[in-house]
Design an enzyme around this catalytic site. Structure first.
Site, PDB file in Angstrom:
ATOM      1  N   ASP A 273     -47.780 -17.636 -84.546  1.00 45.87           N
ATOM      2  CA  ASP A 273     -48.865 -17.512 -83.534  1.00 45.87           C
ATOM      3  C   ASP A 273     -48.791 -16.258 -82.632  1.00 45.87           C
ATOM      4  O   ASP A 273     -47.483 -15.614 -82.740  1.00 45.87           O
ATOM      5  CB  ASP A 273     -48.668 -18.853 -82.423  1.00 45.87           C
ATOM      6  CG  ASP A 273     -49.690 -19.130 -81.679  1.00 45.87           C
ATOM      7  OD1 ASP A 273     -50.828 -18.480 -81.814  1.00 45.87           O
ATOM      8  OD2 ASP A 273     -50.017 -20.310 -81.132  1.00 45.87           O
TER       9      ASP A 273
HETATM   10  C1  BGC Z   1     -53.222 -19.472 -80.095  1.00 47.50           C
HETATM   11  C2  BGC Z   1     -53.679 -19.790 -81.295  1.00 47.50           C
HETATM   12  C3  BGC Z   1     -54.806 -18.621 -81.780  1.00 47.50           C
HETATM   13  C4  BGC Z   1     -54.168 -17.488 -81.479  1.00 47.50           C
HETATM   14  C5  BGC Z   1     -55.135 -16.290 -81.844  1.00 47.50           C
HETATM   15  C6  BGC Z   1     -52.824 -17.906 -79.572  1.00 47.50           C
HETATM   16  O1  BGC Z   1     -52.872 -17.834 -78.224  1.00 47.50           O
HETATM   17  O2  BGC Z   1     -52.283 -20.490 -79.615  1.00 47.50           O
HETATM   18  O3  BGC Z   1     -54.022 -21.042 -81.568  1.00 47.50           O
HETATM   19  O4  BGC Z   1     -54.958 -18.887 -83.191  1.00 47.50           O
HETATM   20  O5  BGC Z   1     -53.700 -17.281 -80.121  1.00 47.50           O
HETATM   21  O6  BGC Z   1     -55.998 -16.251 -80.930  1.00 47.50           O
END
Ligand code: BGC
Length: 758
Positions: A273
């Protein structure tokens, strides 16, 4: 087709032109190198590409080069990977190294309903069309990895991200996630199932360290991920922010190596993530492949283009160059990434996709119509009878507020969004007068990362003034429809923030209570991704769960409210009568261990939390504690009625190698067409370990015209009877008596039949 002299063969121009343009090394060989030859087995291509890459090229492949992309190998013509959020539509373009908008004018998408709504359709076909359509949108935008769908289990109604997930039940989420993935990947776009694993709250999401029994892990929190891997064949998976047993999920040995790779034989890419990576060695050895969104590893936050400082960048290279570690792990990571590239960015079989098409809008609308849940309908207030109504009053901010902007990374720049009020006005036309009053003010500005709805809903009136106006217009109306709920602003169903209260915010309870006093035809439409408290439940005849429905929200809601479509959504989670009726809250370990919370001083301090409720999540907890939910899991009314006939079973006892089939006749005994979801729960009568009273193990949605009847068959095998034994570390099925329960919800039991496992 063009004749390509460089490689001496007839080439299809589509997607293969790059072959002509890559290095002279390729030309000199006068034939396609193995890694470019799609007719060769993938693993041969992977090994060939790997053998041509320098150490630096390999390292570069394992981490981002911009906010949402990772490099390919430019020298070899191996393309980049472009990711996109996910999971409800394709995120608008941001700048290379910033979260802010790039300002493109060609990146507006169709916003599809939130995944809670998809799950509420209980219709795998809808999930396939969702995946196919969003995959086409991703493809048109030249994206290779779609960051979704999310399948974290709904453990508490306060989790700010539940709207992005598929509810509380592992079986339902497992069935629903698979067709979504297949639909996406048919486009040559990888699904990236998230957030693996145990990301069940947003509060302290980077520092919460989850402890739970293996039984709860395997029976409740992992099945949807396992289905995504084993049945959906997902090409990538995203690690979660939180820790599990003291190690961050993005480089958690148990989750990534022991379970994902060894037990499930995952051959895709583990993506971190954004900012979920914290340690180079753990990232190297514990199974992370591709690092995104890290801060700058020792440099001050905000340093520009710090990608070379990522944990899997220079620090990794240095360890190898100094001879402190070998390249075995690096080759594994690069192989996984190359496999993904061959499946996606380098595949000539991928579609071209399409963006913002009317067809995608209609898919979104259909899913929304099938996912809307009619929670309560006393006196058959719904559907609205347009032949008789003269004045329809619409109240509430959520009737006019655009909901596709907000909520965190799933926020969108929708090509269009039909609000509930506009949808109703369009549908009702001149058949009745539609009057709007605000009722309450919630969050007037809609903005996320620079995308603005363009709405300014500021209103300086006091709560009393707003209420007085609402009551005045509502008094003599034939129907009053209140659109309220949450709104994806901070703490109201939003990433990185849990809700602070189970209650509806912004004086809504008072407005609803007062409206109920002046008009008996009150309909409350709750827009949210979570259960909310409804202290007025007995005073309001009709209640609808409206979710976040995307571009076609207003048209879908209007069709259900006026009865063009009979509602057929069923709750994918329990609405508890109070928060204390949720296991996580009853046992006091939300949002974490009390002592840890009290002693934590700095951001980053680990907060332990133990899932004391164990496998008893959602209806499993309500059943065990004999609690009556406000609205049970699986509940949803229709405008028609269904009669459940006799339940028959093909055998009274089965062996572990056999299946058993239950058959039941469902008849539409009402006056309009409708769909019913026949639910099969299994109850284990005696077991060596405690088991839930019952568990969902099958379901089928059937469409019936008035008077029509259909036979529904549901077949299960030993998997539906088994439980996970922590001590033996395996799924166990014990001989004995079981009961099959056919139900219209977790509490509306229609028929039961006993059977035995020999
Ligand atoms: C989120 C993800 C997301 C990623 C990219 C993160 O903060 O938890 O679900 O895909 O950001 O935007």
């Amino acid at each position: 087709e063009i004749s390509c002299s460089l490689v001496g063969s007839e080439m299809c121009i589509r997607d293969r032109l790059f072959v002509c343009m890559i290095s002279s090394e390729v030309g000199a060989q006068n034939q396609l190198p193995v890694y470019l030859d799609e007719s060769r087995p993938t693993e041969e291509r992977v090994n060939d590409a790997l053998s041509r890459m320098t150490l630096e090229e390999k390292i570069a492949l394992c981490h981002a080069q911009s906010k949402f992309s990772s490099p390919g190998v430019s020298r070899l013509g191996i393309p980049e990977l472009w990711t996109t959020d996910g999971p409800h539509g394709i995120r608008p373009e941001v700048l290379w190294d910033e979260w802010e908008q790039a300002g493109w004018t060609n990146d507006s998408c169709i916003a599809f309903p939130a995944l809670t709504c998809l799950s509420a359709t209980w219709n795998p076909e809808m999930s396939y069309f969702y995946g196919k359509s969003i995959g086409e949108e991703a493809r048109y935008r030249k994206k290779n990895i779609l960051l979704g769908p999310g399948v974290n289990i709904y453990r508490t109604p306060l989790n700010g991200r539940n709207f992005e997930y598929m509810g509380e039940d592992p079986y339902l989420a497992s069935v629903m996630v698979v067709p979504y993935i297949k639909g996406v990947q048919e486009n040559g776009v990888a699904a990236c199932v998230k957030h693996y694993a145990l990301n069940n709250q947003e509060f302290n999401r980077h520092t919460t360290n989850v402890h739970l029994s293996d039984r709860a892990l395997y029976e409740i929190y992992l099945p949807a991920f396992k289905a995504a891997v084993k049945k959906g064949g997902t090409w990538s998976i995203m690690g979660a922010y939180n820790l599990y047993q003291g190690e961050h999920s993005c480089h958690n040995k148990r989750l990534l190596k022991d379970i994902l790779r060894d037990e499930w034989e995952f051959d895709g890419v583990v993506v971190s993530d954004w900012g979920g990576t914290h340690d180079t060695k753990q990232a190297i050895f514990n199974g992370l492949d591709l690092e995104f969104g890290s801060w700058t590893n020792g440099l001050s936050a905000g340093t520009k283009n710090a990608y070379d400082s990522y944990y899997l960048a220079y620090p990794y290279l240095k360890l190898i160059k100094e001879g402190r570690i070998g390249i075995k792990e690096l080759d594994e990571k690069v192989s996984n990434i190359l496999r993904l590239i061959f499946r996606t960015s380098m595949s000539t079989l991928k579609t071209f996709g399409s963006l913002g098409s009317p067809e995608h809008g209609q898919v979104g609308r259909k899913i929304a119509e099938e996912g809307i849940v009619l929670l309560q309908n006393k006196n058959n207030v719904l559907p609205i009878n347009l032949d008789k109504a003269e004045k329809i009053v619409v109240i509430g901010e959520n009737a006019i507020k655009m909901m596709t902007v907000g909520g965190g990374s799933s926020s969108l720049k929708a090509k269009y969004e039909i609000t509930p009020l506009v949808g109703l006005e369009k549908r009702i036309g001149l058949q009745a007068e539609v009057v709007y009053a605000r009722g309450y003010v919630g969050e007037p500005i809609g903005e996320y990362n620079g995308v603005k709805t363009g709405q300014n809903l500021n209103d300086d009136r006091t709560e009393d003034e707003l209420l007085a106006e609402a009551l005045t217009v509502a008094k003599d109306a034939d129907y009053v429809i209140f659109f309220g709920g949450l709104n994806k602003s901070e703490h109201q169903d939003c990433e990185d923030r849990d809700r602070k209260q189970f209650d509806l915010p912004y004086n809504q309870n008072k407005v609803i209570t007062e409206l109920a006093k002046v008009n008996k035809n009150l309909i409350v439409v709750n827009i949210s991704g979570n259960a909310v408290d409804m202290p007025w439940v007995n005073d309001v005849p009709a209640i609808v769960q409206g979710w976040y429905l995307g571009s076609e929200a207003g048209s879908a809601l209007a069709s259900v409210l006026v009865g063009d479509v009979s509602p057929s959504g069923k709750l994918p989670f329990t609405f508890p009568a109070k928060l204390e009726h949720v296991g996580a809250h009853a046992l006091g370990e939300y949002p974490g261990n009390k002592e840890d919370l009290a002693h934590s001083k700095n951001w980053g301090d680990t907060i332990n939390t133990t899932y004391h409720e164990d496998i008893f999540v959602g209806y499993r907890w309500a059943d065990k504690e004999k609690l009556t939910p406000l609205f049970p899991f699986g509940h949803g009314l229709s405008y028609t009625k269904f009669a459940y006939g006799k339940l028959s079973v093909d055998k009274r006892s089965m062996t572990v190698d056999e299946t058993i089939t239950f058959t039941i006749c469902i008849k539409n005994t009402g006056t309009c067409e409708g769909q019913e979801v026949v639910q099969l729960y299994i109850s284990d009568k005696k077991s060596s370990l405690p088991r839930p009273v019952k568990e969902l193990k099958g379901f089928k949605k059937v469409r019936l015209a008035p008077g029509e009847e259909k036979e529904v068959t549901l077949t299960i095998d030993k998997e539906a009877l088994s439980f996970f034994d922590d001590v033996r570390h395996e799924w166990v099925v014990e001989p004995g008596d079981f009961e099959a329960i056919i139900a219209a919800s977790a509490t509306d039991i229609k028929k039961k039949v006993k059977f035995a496992l020999k």
